[in-house]
Design a protein around this motif. Sequence first.
Motif, PDB file in Angstrom:
ATOM      1  N   GLY A 136      58.641  44.625  42.600  1.00  0.00           N
ATOM      2  CA  GLY A 136      59.503  45.495  43.123  1.00  0.00           C
ATOM      3  C   GLY A 136      58.867  46.664  43.824  1.00  0.00           C
ATOM      4  O   GLY A 136      59.046  46.911  45.050  1.00  0.00           O
ATOM      5  N   LEU A 137      58.373  47.531  43.094  1.00  0.00           N
ATOM      6  CA  LEU A 137      57.588  48.885  43.854  1.00  0.00           C
ATOM      7  C   LEU A 137      56.660  48.369  44.746  1.00  0.00           C
ATOM      8  O   LEU A 137      56.250  48.946  45.674  1.00  0.00           O
ATOM      9  CB  LEU A 137      57.229  49.871  42.832  1.00  0.00           C
ATOM     10  CG  LEU A 137      56.961  51.244  43.160  1.00  0.00           C
ATOM     11  CD1 LEU A 137      58.236  51.831  43.898  1.00  0.00           C
ATOM     12  CD2 LEU A 137      56.687  52.233  41.804  1.00  0.00           C
ATOM     13  N   LEU A 138      55.872  47.149  44.349  1.00  0.00           N
ATOM     14  CA  LEU A 138      54.817  46.874  45.124  1.00  0.00           C
ATOM     15  C   LEU A 138      55.287  46.170  46.406  1.00  0.00           C
ATOM     16  O   LEU A 138      54.896  46.555  47.763  1.00  0.00           O
ATOM     17  CB  LEU A 138      53.926  45.455  44.417  1.00  0.00           C
ATOM     18  CG  LEU A 138      52.833  45.032  45.411  1.00  0.00           C
ATOM     19  CD1 LEU A 138      51.774  46.063  45.559  1.00  0.00           C
ATOM     20  CD2 LEU A 138      52.010  43.721  44.482  1.00  0.00           C
ATOM     21  N   LEU A 139      56.505  45.727  46.344  1.00  0.00           N
ATOM     22  CA  LEU A 139      57.364  45.423  47.640  1.00  0.00           C
ATOM     23  C   LEU A 139      57.605  46.415  48.477  1.00  0.00           C
ATOM     24  O   LEU A 139      57.322  46.558  49.735  1.00  0.00           O
ATOM     25  CB  LEU A 139      58.353  44.451  47.372  1.00  0.00           C
ATOM     26  CG  LEU A 139      58.240  43.053  47.079  1.00  0.00           C
ATOM     27  CD1 LEU A 139      59.410  42.192  46.778  1.00  0.00           C
ATOM     28  CD2 LEU A 139      57.659  42.129  48.278  1.00  0.00           C
ATOM     29  N   VAL A 140      58.296  47.479  47.880  1.00  0.00           N
ATOM     30  CA  VAL A 140      58.682  48.762  48.675  1.00  0.00           C
ATOM     31  C   VAL A 140      57.446  49.408  49.197  1.00  0.00           C
ATOM     32  O   VAL A 140      57.594  49.701  50.290  1.00  0.00           O
ATOM     33  CB  VAL A 140      59.310  49.635  47.639  1.00  0.00           C
ATOM     34  CG1 VAL A 140      59.627  51.121  48.247  1.00  0.00           C
ATOM     35  CG2 VAL A 140      60.819  49.244  47.118  1.00  0.00           C
ATOM     36  N   ALA A 141      56.210  49.430  48.562  1.00  0.00           N
ATOM     37  CA  ALA A 141      55.026  50.048  49.074  1.00  0.00           C
ATOM     38  C   ALA A 141      54.451  49.372  50.128  1.00  0.00           C
ATOM     39  O   ALA A 141      54.084  49.922  51.379  1.00  0.00           O
ATOM     40  CB  ALA A 141      54.136  50.032  48.058  1.00  0.00           C
ATOM     41  N   GLN A 142      54.563  47.888  50.072  1.00  0.00           N
ATOM     42  CA  GLN A 142      54.151  47.076  51.528  1.00  0.00           C
ATOM     43  C   GLN A 142      55.131  47.206  52.540  1.00  0.00           C
ATOM     44  O   GLN A 142      54.616  46.991  53.731  1.00  0.00           O
ATOM     45  CB  GLN A 142      53.941  45.776  50.826  1.00  0.00           C
ATOM     46  CG  GLN A 142      52.642  45.563  49.952  1.00  0.00           C
ATOM     47  CD  GLN A 142      52.488  44.216  49.421  1.00  0.00           C
ATOM     48  OE1 GLN A 142      53.280  43.348  49.377  1.00  0.00           O
ATOM     49  NE2 GLN A 142      51.003  44.286  48.916  1.00  0.00           N
ATOM     50  N   LEU A 143      56.337  47.270  52.392  1.00  0.00           N
ATOM     51  CA  LEU A 143      57.346  47.279  53.421  1.00  0.00           C
ATOM     52  C   LEU A 143      57.614  48.518  54.297  1.00  0.00           C
ATOM     53  O   LEU A 143      58.424  48.741  55.212  1.00  0.00           O
ATOM     54  CB  LEU A 143      58.689  46.799  52.916  1.00  0.00           C
ATOM     55  CG  LEU A 143      58.772  45.124  52.484  1.00  0.00           C
ATOM     56  CD1 LEU A 143      59.815  45.016  51.636  1.00  0.00           C
ATOM     57  CD2 LEU A 143      58.452  44.328  53.770  1.00  0.00           C
ATOM     58  N   THR A 144      57.270  49.741  53.609  1.00  0.00           N
ATOM     59  CA  THR A 144      57.359  51.119  53.885  1.00  0.00           C
ATOM     60  C   THR A 144      56.254  51.795  54.453  1.00  0.00           C
ATOM     61  O   THR A 144      55.280  51.485  53.880  1.00  0.00           O
ATOM     62  CB  THR A 144      58.364  51.724  53.197  1.00  0.00           C
ATOM     63  OG1 THR A 144      57.733  51.824  51.947  1.00  0.00           O
ATOM     64  CG2 THR A 144      59.666  51.189  52.908  1.00  0.00           C
ATOM     65  N   ASP A 145      56.226  52.913  55.406  1.00  0.00           N
ATOM     66  CA  ASP A 145      55.203  53.714  55.677  1.00  0.00           C
ATOM     67  C   ASP A 145      54.765  54.419  54.445  1.00  0.00           C
ATOM     68  O   ASP A 145      53.537  54.632  54.162  1.00  0.00           O
ATOM     69  CB  ASP A 145      55.517  54.701  56.661  1.00  0.00           C
ATOM     70  CG  ASP A 145      55.267  53.836  57.985  1.00  0.00           C
ATOM     71  OD1 ASP A 145      55.139  52.898  58.027  1.00  0.00           O
ATOM     72  OD2 ASP A 145      55.303  54.686  59.012  1.00  0.00           O
ATOM     73  N   ARG A 146      55.572  55.190  53.681  1.00  0.00           N
ATOM     74  CA  ARG A 146      55.242  55.999  52.417  1.00  0.00           C
ATOM     75  C   ARG A 146      56.263  56.124  51.576  1.00  0.00           C
ATOM     76  O   ARG A 146      57.562  55.485  51.773  1.00  0.00           O
ATOM     77  CB  ARG A 146      55.255  57.622  52.949  1.00  0.00           C
ATOM     78  CG  ARG A 146      54.112  57.691  53.814  1.00  0.00           C
ATOM     79  CD  ARG A 146      54.024  59.183  54.272  1.00  0.00           C
ATOM     80  NE  ARG A 146      55.218  60.051  54.457  1.00  0.00           N
ATOM     81  CZ  ARG A 146      55.402  61.154  54.042  1.00  0.00           C
ATOM     82  NH1 ARG A 146      54.233  61.851  53.716  1.00  0.00           N
ATOM     83  NH2 ARG A 146      56.440  61.761  54.391  1.00  0.00           N
ATOM     84  N   TRP A 147      55.906  56.052  50.073  1.00  0.00           N
ATOM     85  CA  TRP A 147      56.986  56.199  49.079  1.00  0.00           C
ATOM     86  C   TRP A 147      56.302  57.166  48.095  1.00  0.00           C
ATOM     87  O   TRP A 147      55.108  57.763  48.136  1.00  0.00           O
ATOM     88  CB  TRP A 147      57.192  54.979  48.533  1.00  0.00           C
ATOM     89  CG  TRP A 147      55.869  54.366  47.687  1.00  0.00           C
ATOM     90  CD1 TRP A 147      54.878  53.619  48.091  1.00  0.00           C
ATOM     91  CD2 TRP A 147      55.849  54.507  46.278  1.00  0.00           C
ATOM     92  NE1 TRP A 147      54.032  53.401  47.069  1.00  0.00           N
ATOM     93  CE2 TRP A 147      54.648  53.930  45.667  1.00  0.00           C
ATOM     94  CE3 TRP A 147      56.627  55.287  45.306  1.00  0.00           C
ATOM     95  CZ2 TRP A 147      54.111  53.956  44.425  1.00  0.00           C
ATOM     96  CZ3 TRP A 147      56.193  55.208  43.854  1.00  0.00           C
ATOM     97  CH2 TRP A 147      54.930  54.593  43.828  1.00  0.00           C
ATOM     98  N   GLY A 148      57.368  57.715  47.233  1.00  0.00           N
ATOM     99  CA  GLY A 148      57.189  58.754  46.370  1.00  0.00           C
ATOM    100  C   GLY A 148      57.934  59.048  45.535  1.00  0.00           C
ATOM    101  O   GLY A 148      59.211  58.527  45.359  1.00  0.00           O
ATOM    102  N   THR A 149      57.690  60.077  44.348  1.00  0.00           N
ATOM    103  CA  THR A 149      58.678  60.426  43.440  1.00  0.00           C
ATOM    104  C   THR A 149      58.589  61.909  43.479  1.00  0.00           C
ATOM    105  O   THR A 149      57.517  62.421  43.504  1.00  0.00           O
ATOM    106  CB  THR A 149      58.544  59.607  42.220  1.00  0.00           C
ATOM    107  OG1 THR A 149      59.483  59.761  41.097  1.00  0.00           O
ATOM    108  CG2 THR A 149      57.041  59.908  41.516  1.00  0.00           C
ATOM    109  N   ARG A 150      59.666  62.155  43.005  1.00  0.00           N
ATOM    110  CA  ARG A 150      59.659  63.917  42.479  1.00  0.00           C
ATOM    111  C   ARG A 150      60.720  63.842  41.515  1.00  0.00           C
ATOM    112  O   ARG A 150      61.790  63.132  41.277  1.00  0.00           O
ATOM    113  CB  ARG A 150      60.203  64.621  43.727  1.00  0.00           C
ATOM    114  CG  ARG A 150      61.557  64.581  44.200  1.00  0.00           C
ATOM    115  CD  ARG A 150      62.105  65.324  45.261  1.00  0.00           C
ATOM    116  NE  ARG A 150      63.232  64.757  45.832  1.00  0.00           N
ATOM    117  CZ  ARG A 150      64.172  65.020  45.439  1.00  0.00           C
ATOM    118  NH1 ARG A 150      64.469  66.082  44.230  1.00  0.00           N
ATOM    119  NH2 ARG A 150      65.371  64.589  46.102  1.00  0.00           N
TER     120      ARG A 150
END
Length: 177
Positions: A136-150
Amino acid sequence: MGILARPGSSVQAICDAAIYSELAGRPDEDVVLLIALSRVLGEGQVASWTFPRDPAIVATARTLAERQSASWSLSELALTTELVVSELVTNAIRYAGGTVQLRLIRDRALICEVTDRNPAAPHLRHPRTTDEGGRGLLLVAQLTDRWGTRHTGDGKAIWAEQPLSDGPSTPTPHPDG
C-alpha cells in the motif's frame, strides 16, 4: 523577538532584524535561526471528513475523494487520488484505534492527508512477490510526488502530494508542517 510579531515583514527583513538587532550583542552564543513563511488556506481549498473505524467506510472515502476532485476540476487526478485514499484509509483502520480523518487540500498541489490515533510512523516496505500485503505505502510513494508523516497530539497524519499540472512540481510546504 519583537520582529517576529510584526505582520507584513518579509522573510529577509525578519532575518536581518533578528541577526543584526536582536542577536548582535551575543557573539559568544551559538544561534540557529529558522524562519518559515506560512499562510492560511481558503475554505474552498480544504475538504475534510471524519469516519468511524469500520472497513466499510473505505468505499465511501473513495467516492467522496472522487466527487471532491471533480468539484475542483481535477478529474485527471481522481483515479490516483481514490487509490491513495483507499490505501491510507485502509491502513488507518487496520492499524489504529478510534476515528479516521481524511482531508483533501488543494493548493499548489493536491494533498491527501489521513489522520489516525496510532502514533507509530509507517514504514515503506519492499515486499517479495509471495507476500500477501505490504504494498500500500509503496504504491502511494510511486503514484505521488512526495509523501510523509507527522505526529499529532494523539496520533499521526500521513500525507501524499500530487502535482496539479503535467509539468515538474515545485515542492509545496505541507500546510501543517
